[in-house]
Enzyme design. Sequence first.
Site, PDB file in Angstrom:
ATOM      1  N   ASN A 137       0.877  -1.177   0.000  1.00 26.71           N
ATOM      2  CA  ASN A 137       0.000   0.000   0.000  1.00 26.71           C
ATOM      3  C   ASN A 137       0.909   1.221   0.000  1.00 26.71           C
ATOM      4  O   ASN A 137       1.495   1.560   1.022  1.00 26.71           O
ATOM      5  CB  ASN A 137      -0.907  -0.032   1.242  1.00 26.71           C
ATOM      6  CG  ASN A 137      -1.731   1.236   1.386  1.00 26.71           C
ATOM      7  OD1 ASN A 137      -1.780   2.064   0.466  1.00 26.71           O
ATOM      8  ND2 ASN A 137      -2.383   1.391   2.522  1.00 26.71           N
ATOM      9  N   TRP A 138       0.994   1.858  -1.151  1.00 31.82           N
ATOM     10  CA  TRP A 138       1.926   2.987  -1.285  1.00 31.82           C
ATOM     11  C   TRP A 138       1.369   4.274  -0.692  1.00 31.82           C
ATOM     12  O   TRP A 138       2.069   5.290  -0.661  1.00 31.82           O
ATOM     13  CB  TRP A 138       2.292   3.194  -2.760  1.00 31.82           C
ATOM     14  CG  TRP A 138       3.064   2.064  -3.385  1.00 31.82           C
ATOM     15  CD1 TRP A 138       3.405   0.871  -2.789  1.00 31.82           C
ATOM     16  CD2 TRP A 138       3.614   2.015  -4.707  1.00 31.82           C
ATOM     17  NE1 TRP A 138       4.120   0.090  -3.664  1.00 31.82           N
ATOM     18  CE2 TRP A 138       4.258   0.772  -4.856  1.00 31.82           C
ATOM     19  CE3 TRP A 138       3.606   2.898  -5.791  1.00 31.82           C
ATOM     20  CZ2 TRP A 138       4.903   0.389  -6.039  1.00 31.82           C
ATOM     21  CZ3 TRP A 138       4.238   2.528  -6.976  1.00 31.82           C
ATOM     22  CH2 TRP A 138       4.886   1.289  -7.090  1.00 31.82           C
ATOM     23  N   LYS A 139       0.114   4.243  -0.271  1.00 32.54           N
ATOM     24  CA  LYS A 139      -0.523   5.431   0.324  1.00 32.54           C
ATOM     25  C   LYS A 139      -0.307   6.653  -0.593  1.00 32.54           C
ATOM     26  O   LYS A 139      -0.310   6.498  -1.813  1.00 32.54           O
ATOM     27  CB  LYS A 139      -0.007   5.644   1.752  1.00 32.54           C
ATOM     28  CG  LYS A 139      -0.186   4.363   2.600  1.00 32.54           C
ATOM     29  CD  LYS A 139       0.034   4.540   4.067  1.00 32.54           C
ATOM     30  CE  LYS A 139      -0.173   3.201   4.770  1.00 32.54           C
ATOM     31  NZ  LYS A 139      -0.036   3.297   6.228  1.00 32.54           N
TER      32      LYS A 139
ATOM     33  N   HIS B  69      -9.556   1.205   4.893  1.00 31.89           N
ATOM     34  CA  HIS B  69      -8.274   1.392   5.589  1.00 31.89           C
ATOM     35  C   HIS B  69      -8.471   2.338   6.778  1.00 31.89           C
ATOM     36  O   HIS B  69      -9.270   3.279   6.696  1.00 31.89           O
ATOM     37  CB  HIS B  69      -7.232   1.951   4.625  1.00 31.89           C
ATOM     38  CG  HIS B  69      -5.852   1.901   5.203  1.00 31.89           C
ATOM     39  ND1 HIS B  69      -5.395   2.838   6.098  1.00 31.89           N
ATOM     40  CD2 HIS B  69      -4.851   1.009   5.042  1.00 31.89           C
ATOM     41  CE1 HIS B  69      -4.153   2.520   6.459  1.00 31.89           C
ATOM     42  NE2 HIS B  69      -3.802   1.415   5.829  1.00 31.89           N
TER      43      HIS B  69
ATOM     44  N   GLU C 150      -6.799   4.709   7.876  1.00 30.73           N
ATOM     45  CA  GLU C 150      -6.584   6.138   7.588  1.00 30.73           C
ATOM     46  C   GLU C 150      -7.813   6.747   6.934  1.00 30.73           C
ATOM     47  O   GLU C 150      -8.136   7.913   7.152  1.00 30.73           O
ATOM     48  CB  GLU C 150      -5.325   6.295   6.724  1.00 30.73           C
ATOM     49  CG  GLU C 150      -4.064   6.025   7.545  1.00 30.73           C
ATOM     50  CD  GLU C 150      -2.910   5.439   6.767  1.00 30.73           C
ATOM     51  OE1 GLU C 150      -2.915   5.479   5.524  1.00 30.73           O
ATOM     52  OE2 GLU C 150      -1.987   4.915   7.434  1.00 30.73           O
TER      53      GLU C 150
ATOM     54  N   GLU D 204      -5.385  -4.844  10.507  1.00 26.96           N
ATOM     55  CA  GLU D 204      -4.357  -3.836  10.739  1.00 26.96           C
ATOM     56  C   GLU D 204      -4.637  -3.116  12.057  1.00 26.96           C
ATOM     57  O   GLU D 204      -5.443  -2.171  12.083  1.00 26.96           O
ATOM     58  CB  GLU D 204      -4.346  -2.806   9.601  1.00 26.96           C
ATOM     59  CG  GLU D 204      -4.049  -3.399   8.243  1.00 26.96           C
ATOM     60  CD  GLU D 204      -3.443  -2.359   7.301  1.00 26.96           C
ATOM     61  OE1 GLU D 204      -2.351  -2.611   6.799  1.00 26.96           O
ATOM     62  OE2 GLU D 204      -4.059  -1.299   7.094  1.00 26.96           O
TER      63      GLU D 204
ATOM     64  N   GLY E 273       2.649   2.256  10.895  1.00 28.00           N
ATOM     65  CA  GLY E 273       3.608   3.350  10.774  1.00 28.00           C
ATOM     66  C   GLY E 273       4.330   3.695  12.072  1.00 28.00           C
ATOM     67  O   GLY E 273       4.985   4.730  12.165  1.00 28.00           O
TER      68      GLY E 273
ATOM     69  N   SER F 228       3.508  -2.169  10.376  1.00 34.89           N
ATOM     70  CA  SER F 228       4.957  -2.268  10.598  1.00 34.89           C
ATOM     71  C   SER F 228       5.533  -3.626  10.198  1.00 34.89           C
ATOM     72  O   SER F 228       6.416  -4.170  10.869  1.00 34.89           O
ATOM     73  CB  SER F 228       5.303  -1.942  12.049  1.00 34.89           C
ATOM     74  OG  SER F 228       4.951  -0.597  12.353  1.00 34.89           O
TER      75      SER F 228
ATOM     76  N   GLY G 130       2.929  -1.079   4.341  1.00 40.08           N
ATOM     77  CA  GLY G 130       2.983   0.343   4.032  1.00 40.08           C
ATOM     78  C   GLY G 130       4.417   0.773   3.763  1.00 40.08           C
ATOM     79  O   GLY G 130       4.962   0.580   2.683  1.00 40.08           O
ATOM     80  N   GLY G 131       5.040   1.360   4.778  1.00 38.05           N
ATOM     81  CA  GLY G 131       6.366   1.961   4.619  1.00 38.05           C
ATOM     82  C   GLY G 131       7.400   1.080   3.926  1.00 38.05           C
ATOM     83  O   GLY G 131       8.113   1.549   3.031  1.00 38.05           O
TER      84      GLY G 131
HETATM   85  P1  13P Z   1       3.094   0.395   7.747  1.00 36.29           P
HETATM   86  O1  13P Z   1       3.605  -0.880   7.120  1.00 36.29           O
HETATM   87  O2  13P Z   1       3.836   1.598   7.288  1.00 36.29           O
HETATM   88  O3  13P Z   1       2.980   0.267   9.230  1.00 36.29           O
HETATM   89  O4  13P Z   1       1.599   0.614   7.189  1.00 36.29           O
HETATM   90  C1  13P Z   1       0.699  -0.429   7.278  1.00 36.29           C
HETATM   91  C2  13P Z   1      -0.512  -0.092   6.479  1.00 36.29           C
HETATM   92  O5  13P Z   1      -1.265   0.798   6.825  1.00 36.29           O
HETATM   93  C3  13P Z   1      -0.742  -0.837   5.237  1.00 36.29           C
HETATM   94  O6  13P Z   1      -2.010  -0.593   4.732  1.00 36.29           O
END
Ligand code: 13P
Length: 251
Positions: free
Chosen positions: A10-12, A96, A98, A168, A174, A214, A235-236
Amino acid sequence: MSRKPIIAGNWKMFKTRREAADLANALAASVGTYDRVEVVLCPPYTALETVGQAIRGTKISLGAQNCHWADQGAYTGEVSAGMLVDVGCKYVIIGHSERRQYFAETDASVNKKAQAAYRHGLIPIICVGETLEERQSGKTESVVTAQVQGCLKDLPPDKVAASIIAYEPVWAIGTGQTATKEQAQEVHALIRKLVAEMFSPEVAEKIRIQYGGSVKPQNIRELMDQPDIDGALVGGASLEADSFTAIVRFE
Ligand code: 13P
């Protein structure tokens, strides 16, 4: 148990088209023919076509990060499931945390978006997870139960079986603070039990449940060793070719 592992990036809200092309080209080279894990890239809308071109002819699939519940209409700024299929998407992330936190996403809207995805042949990656406060006050089970029941309410069992749920925990996103493998497995087992109760044991046996929060090359293996963890939503660590490649090739 024959669930194929599925690992999605997920590149956000990261990557211009140039940056997205560079990353997707690198991943096409490093994991484009890798067969043990299904790999999905979810760039921002503006890079979907670019990434789609970079991964054409590989085993990597394309996903988006959200869609609207209507097929079309006067919804300024929104994108429909059909448009995502048109640009080459196979998957769409919905619900998600967010989007729940900043854009008023609810279990009811996730449910409508899942139906829209199914109408267009898109596979939803449906996200659930508790906040730190909810975990600390012992509400993890009730919160996740309400989310799963609300998001999956009255959906067609065969479609649910082919869908993805991503657990999640919000406090792990994050933050560098991954859920322990035991914490994650416990909630994954709960989710599978809920799906069995709502639909059938067969649907529960088929549905793939990703862990997100994470995920790193250092912790992917112990997570994937758990019986009810079928993949990861990253994510990251999905923003760099080296770390995402190492996660995909965890075995
Ligand atoms: P991180 O891997 O950066 O913690 O993000 C997880 C996430 O929200 C994937 O959708």
